[in-house]
Design a protein around this motif. Structure first.
Motif, mmCIF file in Angstrom:
data_model
loop_
_atom_site.group_PDB
_atom_site.id
_atom_site.type_symbol
_atom_site.label_atom_id
_atom_site.label_comp_id
_atom_site.label_asym_id
_atom_site.label_seq_id
_atom_site.Cartn_x
_atom_site.Cartn_y
_atom_site.Cartn_z
ATOM 1 N N VAL A 17 0.864 -1.175 0.000
ATOM 2 C CA VAL A 17 0.000 0.000 0.000
ATOM 3 C C VAL A 17 0.899 1.224 0.000
ATOM 4 C CG1 VAL A 17 -1.737 1.317 1.265
ATOM 5 C CG2 VAL A 17 -1.856 -1.171 1.244
ATOM 6 N N CYS A 63 -1.571 -8.272 -0.222
ATOM 7 C CA CYS A 63 -1.789 -7.104 0.628
ATOM 8 C C CYS A 63 -2.126 -5.895 -0.253
ATOM 9 C CB CYS A 63 -0.537 -6.812 1.442
ATOM 10 S SG CYS A 63 -0.602 -5.308 2.429
ATOM 11 N N GLY A 64 -3.188 -5.182 0.086
ATOM 12 C CA GLY A 64 -3.593 -4.017 -0.684
ATOM 13 C C GLY A 64 -4.640 -4.317 -1.730
ATOM 14 N N THR A 67 -8.750 -1.383 0.108
ATOM 15 C CA THR A 67 -8.393 -0.385 1.115
ATOM 16 C C THR A 67 -9.607 0.459 1.450
ATOM 17 O OG1 THR A 67 -7.698 1.220 -0.559
ATOM 18 C CG2 THR A 67 -5.985 -0.209 0.350
ATOM 19 N N THR A 80 -6.220 3.836 8.053
ATOM 20 C CA THR A 80 -6.105 3.097 6.802
ATOM 21 C C THR A 80 -6.391 1.628 7.080
ATOM 22 O OG1 THR A 80 -4.378 4.620 6.022
ATOM 23 C CG2 THR A 80 -4.611 2.537 4.854
ATOM 24 N N VAL A 82 -6.654 -2.157 5.442
ATOM 25 C CA VAL A 82 -6.046 -2.850 4.302
ATOM 26 C C VAL A 82 -6.485 -4.311 4.294
ATOM 27 C CG1 VAL A 82 -3.880 -3.502 3.183
ATOM 28 C CG2 VAL A 82 -4.047 -1.317 4.412
#
Length: 306
Positions: A17, A63-64, A67, A80, A82
């Motif tokens: 991210v 990952c990401g 979001t 944030t 994720v």
């Protein structure tokens, strides 16, 4: 053999991210200013966030993949959130997925806590999609997490607090007992006040439902979510994955809400074998049929071709 983060010859690809600083410049026409992003150097980059969450980084964690930004603690700084839909988590399941929350601060997002999956499943892709709002009317920020390959798919609803998330309920397709594992319920999520009653509602897509896919509306009624109308493509012969993407807004500027529903396998022109993908629009969310009205594609003009 599995590859390890400590191997210097291995380029890990867990996903990442990045946050870019907003910039403003004078408009060439004078007066008004337009904004953009300085993409030359990230303001904040988190490509190895798992050290503070108790699980190692691995290839293909993704990952990401999703979001969300929302102020959980009321300090004026957005947190944030994720999604890591192939995170191993360490609970004995094979890549059930995970969700990480980073707290907003003057130095950028910092690792805060993990949203625990109450019903992990092998390859369930918990964290594939995220949406935030207030789905029980208590004034606390709620988080909806999609897990589209946990069986026929489902969405989990949590109340977000300072330091932890409290599970509230599971949302499933109204016909969950008769749906195959390819349904993908929870692939995309949107929280919005669809019926304009000042209470947030939930829209969940199921791109593998039936022969073309669908979107299910769950209305908030006295703090509970009630399954409502199902949105279908108006030309099912053109659609294959209706609901792969979803957004809500006001196309007409008249104060109501409309849907934009993505289908990357749609036959935009109706020609046999030409499936370049398209976006279906839905304007009458209070109608009985709840069918899409138009298609927008790469060669569209307005109004879109039907």
């Amino acid at each position: 053999a599995s590859r390890k983060a400590g191997d210097p010859e291995v380029l890990m690809q867990p996903g990442a991210v990045m946050v870019f600083r907003g910039v403003a410049s004078e408009s060439p026409r004078g007066g008004a200013r337009w904004s953009g992003f300085d993409v030359g150097r990230p303001l904040w980059e988190e490509d190895y966030p798992f050290g503070d969450f108790g699980t190692p980084m691995e290839d293909d964690d993704e990952c990401g993949s999703s979001t969300a930004l929302v102020d959980i603690d009321g300090d004026g700084r957005d947190e944030t959130i994720v999604g890591v839909p192939r995170d191993r988590v360490g609970n004995g399941f094979e890549r059930p997925g995970g969700v990480l929350v980073f707290r907003g601060g003057p130095r950028g997002p910092e690792a805060w806590y993990r949203v625990e999956n109450p019903f992990p499943a092998d390859g369930g892709r918990f964290g594939e999609s995220l949406a935030t709002g207030d789905l029980d009317g208590d004034g606390v920020v709620d988080l909806v997490v999609g897990a589209p390959t946990a069986g026929a798919g489902r969405a989990e609803v949590f109340a977000l607090g300072e330091g932890s998330a409290r599970w509230l309920r599971t949302v499933e397709h109204p016909s969950i007992g008769s749906l195959p594992s390819s349904t993908g319920f929870g692939r995309a999520l949107v929280v919005a006040d669809v019926d304009q009653d000042r209470d947030d509602d939930l829209l969940v897509t199921a791109p593998g439902a039936g022969t073309s896919g669908e979107v299910v509306l769950f209305r908030q009624v006295e703090g509970e979510l009630a399954a409502g109308r199902i949105v279908m493509p108006h030309a099912s012969d053109r659609s294959r994955r209706f609901g792969s993407a979803l957004a809500v807004g006001d196309f007409h500027g008249l104060g109501g809400l409309q849907l934009a529903v993505g289908d990357p396998q749609a036959a935009a022109t109706g020609e046999a074998g030409v499936r370049a993908g398209a976006v279906f629009t839905v304007s009458r969310l209070d109608s009985v049929s709840m069918e899409s009205e138009h298609l927008i594609h790469q060669t569209s003009s307005w109004p879109p071709a039907q």
